[in-house]
Design a protein around this motif. Structure first.
Motif, short mmCIF file in Angstrom:
data_model
loop_
_atom_site.label_atom_id
_atom_site.label_comp_id
_atom_site.label_asym_id
_atom_site.label_seq_id
_atom_site.Cartn_x
_atom_site.Cartn_y
_atom_site.Cartn_z
N GLN A 178 0.81 -1.22 0.00
CA GLN A 178 0.00 0.00 0.00
C GLN A 178 0.85 1.27 0.00
O GLN A 178 0.45 2.28 -0.58
N VAL A 192 -18.64 -3.35 0.95
CA VAL A 192 -17.19 -3.17 0.80
C VAL A 192 -16.73 -3.70 -0.55
O VAL A 192 -15.98 -3.02 -1.28
N LEU A 193 -17.15 -4.88 -0.91
CA LEU A 193 -16.71 -5.48 -2.17
C LEU A 193 -17.25 -4.73 -3.38
O LEU A 193 -16.57 -4.62 -4.41
N GLU A 245 -15.06 -1.57 -3.77
CA GLU A 245 -13.78 -1.92 -4.37
C GLU A 245 -13.95 -2.18 -5.87
O GLU A 245 -13.12 -1.74 -6.69
N CYS A 273 -10.88 2.24 -3.39
CA CYS A 273 -9.94 1.28 -2.80
C CYS A 273 -9.31 1.79 -1.51
O CYS A 273 -8.29 1.25 -1.06
N ILE A 277 -11.17 2.46 2.05
CA ILE A 277 -12.52 2.32 2.62
C ILE A 277 -12.43 2.38 4.15
O ILE A 277 -11.70 1.60 4.76
N HIS A 332 -14.11 -7.14 5.91
CA HIS A 332 -13.09 -6.67 4.96
C HIS A 332 -12.15 -7.76 4.45
O HIS A 332 -11.24 -7.48 3.66
N VAL A 377 -11.07 -8.21 0.44
CA VAL A 377 -10.55 -7.17 -0.46
C VAL A 377 -9.12 -7.48 -0.91
O VAL A 377 -8.43 -8.32 -0.34
N LYS A 378 -8.66 -6.74 -1.92
CA LYS A 378 -7.32 -6.92 -2.48
C LYS A 378 -6.26 -6.33 -1.54
O LYS A 378 -6.57 -5.46 -0.71
N THR A 436 -4.02 -4.14 -2.14
CA THR A 436 -3.84 -2.69 -2.32
C THR A 436 -4.97 -1.87 -1.71
O THR A 436 -4.82 -0.66 -1.51
N THR A 437 -6.09 -2.49 -1.42
CA THR A 437 -7.21 -1.76 -0.81
C THR A 437 -6.90 -1.50 0.66
O THR A 437 -6.63 -2.43 1.41
N ILE A 496 -7.89 -0.47 4.31
CA ILE A 496 -9.05 -0.46 5.21
C ILE A 496 -8.75 0.41 6.43
O ILE A 496 -7.79 0.17 7.16
#
Length: 750
Positions: free
Chosen positions: A413, A581-582, A585, A590, A592, A626, A629-630, A632-633, A635
């Motif tokens: 990130q 959330v999804l 994204e 990205c 959140i 969460h 998520v990927k 890179t996202t 949280i």
């Protein structure tokens, strides 16, 4: 049998006290109008309870801001910085509550924390070594006299010295033990004065007894009440406890000279067992808290009948030695169901707010309780959704785990977002003006079309984003103008919730909230925030946070079901928010933020109950939201106005990427706990207090961040206010954020 109410809502049936106080704070009215309205509200409350048949009606449960603050002011627990302002009495009191910025000076407010495990906030008294503890006014006597002039005999209510001293903050070398003798005498003097006025019952509230107590705690309590009980002659003293049972000190309480002992039989898991095991003190009266003061469901009279039968089996004459009461103050529920016109009758019959709880108490004492066992309750319609329950059953252990691990994500990130050192942001909401509230109401009532509503809100979002860019914030938000409340808004977009029109509950001072009611199984109907967040993202090249409320906070800030375990309910909500959330994204949002402001709120008071009764399902519920998520996202989450220092490992286990805490009013005390626990998550300790109208200077914020840097590595620090900005004025908000950004720029050069 007699009945007793620990305390009653004070904000007014239509929030009248809130309205007049806010006018006073704006300089639009004088203190006489405030005091006149306060007197009217007290009179209305007393007469309502009298007409409902309540026997022990409370006085001095009323407050212009907060009861803990009232006790501090009553005994001159006023820090020097407020005395130096040389303001009038009411303005000194309000400076302690809200801070002060004006010709007389610039001072912060007292710290504000959650009242035990409720959503009510109390002001934390400050005791310094040189403070002279003495009577400062006669508020309890004055309110008793007012009721007496109306022909109403009241029991005078005061937060007890043990709870007061245990919750206070000590700024010098002295401890609660050092202050105990002078406080014991101050309370004893008040007892003597109330007796001289003809007071018959004095109630001391000691909810702190429901915590785990040490031997030193127990001795402190006994020493405090020695002089107080010795002072009573004609009056009866009621020791009122609530928010749990008092297992650690019950055996001592029944040996002390209390005339009555108030126990909570709703949250007090061992209250009945304690009475069965140890009995009552000689001639002691038991005030049995049987009507739930914290939830809004109709009382089950059969449970009270069972309790009374069990007490009779202990040899207690329930007619003469048991008073039926509320489990805690009714401050925590709305005023009356009669104010609700939109909820269908087949739903309303299940609810009981403060006024209805008075009637429940009266029915309990006047109807033969044996008949209550055959009382029929209407069947609840449409509260079960099989597909929701099947989805909960299908949750797998791996659904609670996010991959890769935090350390790996942090590096990914950092490269993906490329933010500067000490990134600046806000918690989410921006000031909601009268125009914003007017447009929302016009849309809700059909006065404007959906297209007109969208156009207005999008213009507000664009202006808010432009303002943030002009100020120089690094990570932006859309302002949340479309949201009335961070929990109610989501509840309105989820199946399973009901909403009141006027179910207002005081949160702190003049701030009121309207908790939704979790009626049935919860699921998401359609995307909730995606359209707003996607539009906001299109308005700027800066990173834009999507803003959600977490499942634990939605549960804790709603009135929960009593027919379904909280663990099951929070899983349903978590799955609904996970879907959101999804979707965010998938639409390119990205970063959140999933707020869990109320995570600490329902933590059991006793540590032995923490894991099994709360943490074992609350922390996994957040991870469930969460985990999909990927890497890179990013949280984020936010928490505020609670003691978090003793649950830092559990908070870290939420596995968020960034956590912002309220820290400004508590002098950053949480930072030492973060350092001691090697907290891995990036942190944004609030650098200024948004619950006060004062504007922090650049130098003040820089100094605050230097304190943070002493405990947390620079690369993990975010700079932000301590909470959302919805309740603040636009002018003070802009000035505060400008100073926040300026401070960050200064720090980057150091």
């Amino acid at each position: 049998m007699k009945t007793s109410v620990i305390g009653f809502p004070r904000i007014g049936r239509n929030r009248e006290l809130k309205i007049v106080l806010e006018k006073y704070f704006r300089g639009e009215t004088d203190i006489r109008q405030v005091e006149n309205l306060a007197a009217q509200l007290r009179e209305q409350n007393w007469k309502l309870q009298q007409q409902s048949g309540i026997d022990w009606i409370s006085s001095n449960d009323f407050s212009l801001y907060d009861n803990m603050l009232d006790v501090a002011y009553l005994f001159h627990v006023i820090p020097e910085r407020y005395l130096d302002l040389k303001l009038s009495d009411p303005d000194t009191y309000f400076a302690m509550a809200r801070g002060y910025q004006g010709k007389a000076g610039n001072v912060k407010a007292l710290a504000m924390k959650k009242w035990f495990h409720t959503n009510y906030h109390y002001m934390v008294p400050e005791l310094d070594d040189e403070m002279e503890i003495r009577r400062n006014g006669d508020k309890p006597l004055e309110e008793y006299r007012q009721a007496k002039r109306l022909g109403i005999e009241t029991k005078v209510v005061l937060i007890g010295p043990f709870t007061f001293l245990k919750l206070a903050h000590y700024t010098g070398k002295k401890t609660a033990r050092d202050f105990a003798p002078v406080f014991a005498e101050a309370y004893a003097e008040l007892v003597r004065d109330l007796q001289a006025e003809g007071g018959k019952v004095i109630q001391f509230d000691e909810p702190y007894l429901s915590f785990d107590l040490t031997n030193q705690d127990k001795q402190l309590f006994i020493d405090l009440y020695g002089p107080i009980l010795a002072a009573k002659t004609s009056a009866k003293v009621l020791l009122q406890t609530y928010f749990g049972d008092v297992r650690d000190i019950y055996a001592e309480l029944i040996k002390m000279d209390f005339d009555a002992l108030g126990l909570d039989f709703v949250e007090g898991k061992q209250s009945l067992k304690l009475v069965q095991t140890f009995g009552l003190g000689k001639q002691q009266v038991l005030v049995a808290g049987v009507v739930n003061g914290r939830n809004i469901w109709r009382h089950n009279s059969a449970k009270t009948a069972d309790l009374l039968e069990a007490l009779k089996q202990c040899g207690i004459d329930t007619e003469s030695r048991v008073v039926l009461g509320t489990s805690c103050s009714l401050l925590h529920v709305p005023y009356t169901v009669a104010n609700e016109n939109r909820i269908p009758q087949e739903y309303k019959v299940h609810f009981s707010f403060a006024e209805e709880k008075l009637n429940e108490l009266t029915r309990l004492k006047t109807n033969p309780l044996s008949e209550s066992k055959t009382e029929e309750y209407p069947v609840r319609p449409d509260c079960i959704n099989p597909s929701v329950r099947e989805r909960v059953e299908a949750i797998r252990p791996e659904d609670y785990q996010r991959f890769p691990d935090f350390r790996t994500r942090e590096k990914i990130q950092k490269d993906a977002w490329n933010l500067p050192l000490f990134p600046t942001t806000t918690i989410g909401s921006f000031p909601q003006t009268a125009d914003v509230r007017r447009v929302r109401k016009e849309y809700r009532t059909g006065k404007i079309s959906h297209a007109q509503y969208l156009d207005y809100m999008k213009e507000k979002i664009k202006a808010c984003i432009a303002l943030q860019e002009e100020i120089g914030l690094d990570v932006l938000v859309h302002g949340e103008f479309e949201r009335n409340d961070m929990v109610e808004y989501f509840g309105q977009h989820l199946d399973g919730f009901l909403f009141t029109e006027n179910g207002w509950v005081q949160s702190y001072g003049t701030r009121c909230v309207k908790p939704p009611i979790i009626w049935g199984d919860v699921s998401r109907k359609a995307p909730i925030t995606v359209e707003w967040s996607e539009f906001a993202k299109s308005c700027s090249k800066h990173p834009m946070k999507g803003m959600l409320t977490g499942p634990v906070t939605i549960l804790n800030w709603s009135f929960p079901r009593e027919d379904l375990p909280r663990e099951m309910c929070v899983k349903q909500i978590a799955l609904a928010i996970r879907d959101e959330v999804l979707d965010l994204e998938a639409h390119g949002i990205c970063m959140i933020q999933i707020d869990e402001a109320a995570l600490r709120e329902k933590l059991p008071l006793r540590k032995s109950d923490w894991k099994e009764e709360y943490l074992d399902w609350a922390i996994p519920a957040f991870r469930l939201v969460h985990s999909g998520v990927k890497p890179t996202t990013q949280i984020h989450t936010h928490m505020c106005y609670s003691e978090f220092g003793d649950m830092i490992p559990e908070i870290d286990a939420m596995d968020a990427d960034v956590i912002s805490f309220e820290a400004s009013r508590s002098d950053l005390q949480i930072l030492d706990a973060l350092k001691a626990n090697d907290f891995k998550t990036q942190v944004g300790p609030g650098v200024y207090d948004i619950h006060s109208p004062r504007v922090p200077s650049v130098e003040e914020i820089v100094e605050t961040v230097h304190k943070i840097r002493a405990r947390i590595p620079d690369y993990k620090i975010w700079i932000n206010p301590d909470c959302g900005l919805k309740t603040r004025g636009e002018k003070e908000t802009v000035a505060s954020l400008q100073n926040l950004v300026a401070a960050a720029r200064v720090l980057r050069k150091v």
